[in-house]
Scaffold this motif. Structure first.
Motif, PDB file in Angstrom:
ATOM      1  N   ALA A 125       0.823  -1.216   0.000  1.00 38.37           N
ATOM      2  CA  ALA A 125       0.000   0.000   0.000  1.00 38.37           C
ATOM      3  C   ALA A 125       0.855   1.263   0.000  1.00 38.37           C
ATOM      4  O   ALA A 125       0.484   2.270  -0.611  1.00 38.37           O
ATOM      5  CB  ALA A 125      -0.944   0.002   1.203  1.00 38.37           C
ATOM      6  N   SER A 126       1.983   1.219   0.688  1.00 36.90           N
ATOM      7  CA  SER A 126       2.856   2.402   0.753  1.00 36.90           C
ATOM      8  C   SER A 126       3.872   2.418  -0.376  1.00 36.90           C
ATOM      9  O   SER A 126       4.847   3.182  -0.335  1.00 36.90           O
ATOM     10  CB  SER A 126       3.565   2.477   2.109  1.00 36.90           C
ATOM     11  OG  SER A 126       4.290   1.281   2.357  1.00 36.90           O
ATOM     12  N   ASP A 127       3.655   1.551  -1.378  1.00 35.41           N
ATOM     13  CA  ASP A 127       4.481   1.504  -2.588  1.00 35.41           C
ATOM     14  C   ASP A 127       5.958   1.296  -2.284  1.00 35.41           C
ATOM     15  O   ASP A 127       6.806   2.118  -2.645  1.00 35.41           O
ATOM     16  CB  ASP A 127       4.286   2.788  -3.402  1.00 35.41           C
ATOM     17  CG  ASP A 127       4.719   2.595  -4.856  1.00 35.41           C
ATOM     18  OD1 ASP A 127       4.735   1.443  -5.320  1.00 35.41           O
ATOM     19  OD2 ASP A 127       5.056   3.609  -5.501  1.00 35.41           O
ATOM     20  N   PRO A 128       6.303   0.187  -1.624  1.00 38.75           N
ATOM     21  CA  PRO A 128       7.708  -0.093  -1.310  1.00 38.75           C
ATOM     22  C   PRO A 128       8.493  -0.464  -2.556  1.00 38.75           C
ATOM     23  O   PRO A 128       7.917  -0.728  -3.618  1.00 38.75           O
ATOM     24  CB  PRO A 128       7.622  -1.278  -0.350  1.00 38.75           C
ATOM     25  CG  PRO A 128       6.402  -2.011  -0.822  1.00 38.75           C
ATOM     26  CD  PRO A 128       5.434  -0.934  -1.239  1.00 38.75           C
ATOM     27  N   GLU A 129       9.803  -0.493  -2.427  1.00 41.97           N
ATOM     28  CA  GLU A 129      10.662  -0.916  -3.532  1.00 41.97           C
ATOM     29  C   GLU A 129      10.879  -2.423  -3.513  1.00 41.97           C
ATOM     30  O   GLU A 129      11.061  -3.043  -4.564  1.00 41.97           O
ATOM     31  CB  GLU A 129      12.007  -0.191  -3.439  1.00 41.97           C
ATOM     32  CG  GLU A 129      11.886   1.328  -3.538  1.00 41.97           C
ATOM     33  CD  GLU A 129      13.197   2.025  -3.225  1.00 41.97           C
ATOM     34  OE1 GLU A 129      14.253   1.368  -3.336  1.00 41.97           O
ATOM     35  OE2 GLU A 129      13.157   3.202  -2.854  1.00 41.97           O
ATOM     36  N   VAL A 130      10.882  -2.981  -2.299  1.00 39.42           N
ATOM     37  CA  VAL A 130      11.199  -4.397  -2.112  1.00 39.42           C
ATOM     38  C   VAL A 130      10.083  -5.035  -1.290  1.00 39.42           C
ATOM     39  O   VAL A 130       9.564  -4.428  -0.343  1.00 39.42           O
ATOM     40  CB  VAL A 130      12.550  -4.567  -1.386  1.00 39.42           C
ATOM     41  CG1 VAL A 130      12.858  -6.049  -1.151  1.00 39.42           C
ATOM     42  CG2 VAL A 130      13.676  -3.905  -2.180  1.00 39.42           C
TER      43      VAL A 130
END
Length: 271
Positions: free
Chosen positions: A183-188
């Motif tokens: 939801a928080s648009d992580p990279e990994v």
């Protein structure tokens, strides 16, 4: 099984030279101790951006410990000591002054057992945004739909977003946790045996989801299932007694391993 010999710990076998160019994370000579007990020994491997990397090996080999180092979850363990580097771009995640909370926002985490919060489906998804102070309803609504669609769950729950997440099936709960993780648009996206508590049908859905998410996210998955590693991962790292034994393209590692110990493990001679 024969005792470990020094020759088993020559420099790690890398076939098809998994390059550190374009690495989302670059683990360099990484060691870890719990008090006087060393759990990880001089591990070095690049985690390639946009690909799925599987960590395999017998129980107690250090794969979950290494995974939890990638978002510094092991910091919560008393008397922990590390040596070496884990690079994320141009900075060491264990360097001085690193904001660990900000780091963990870049690393979504999915655990072995589904762990939805005792709140609505909607509130589970927006929880990371609420923590960051986001309150605009249009942003929250868009995030919920985007995340649930990405987790292949939207069509199943779109008419009951205010129902408790605890009323979902086990497989749905795990997909909800994945939706919350992205939801928080992580990279990994880090996954610690995400299918071990699920039935075969739910497992197949999670594996399909991992395949769909690869490319958009860099995924690192710990799995006891060698067949799962073969199905979902691009690269595989085989660990044994805290050491990385072999790392490379998944198909090559399983078909033509360079280390005898790797061959013994993937062919079922031990494990």
């Amino acid at each position: 099984m024969n005792a470990i010999t020094e020759t088993a710990y020559e420099p790690t076998a890398y076939h098809h030279l998994v390059s550190d160019e374009g690495a989302a994370l670059d683990i360099r000579n990484f060691n870890l101790w719990y008090g006087e007990k060393q759990a990880l020994f001089d591990n070095t491997l690049p985690i390639q951006k946009g690909m799925v990397t599987a960590l395999i090996g017998p129980s107690g080999c250090g794969k979950s410990t290494l995974l939890r180092c990638l978002n510094r979850m092991n910091d919560l363990v008393d008397d922990l000591r590390i040596d070496g580097q884990i690079m994320a771009g141009d900075f060491d995640i264990y360097g001085k002054g690193v904001d660990v909370i900000a780091l963990r926002k870049r690393m979504g985490m999915v655990f072995q057992k589904p762990n939805p919060f005792a709140m609505s489906i909607y509130d589970n998804i927006i929880y990371p945004l609420r923590v960051d102070g986001v309150s605009k309803k249009s942003i929250l609504d868009e995030t919920v739909e985007r995340s649930l669609r990405s987790a292949a769950l939207w069509d199943e729950v779109k008419d009951r977003l205010q129902d408790s997440a605890l009323g979902l099936s086990g497989g749905q709960q795990q997909r909800l946790c994945i939706a919350r993780g992205i939801a928080s648009d992580p990279e990994v996206l880090l996954m610690d045996e995400p299918c071990s508590a699920l039935d075969p049908i739910a497992t197949a859905k999670i594996e399909d989801l991992i395949t769909q998410l690869s490319g958009t996210y860099t995924i690192v998955i710990v799995t006891h299932s060698m067949s799962q590693a073969q199905r979902v991962s691009h690269n595989t790292a085989f660990m044994y007694l805290g050491r990385l034994i072999e790392y490379g393209a998944t198909e090559t590692l399983f078909i033509n391993p360079q280390r005898e110990r790797t061959s013994d493990y993937v062919t079922g001679r031990f494990g």
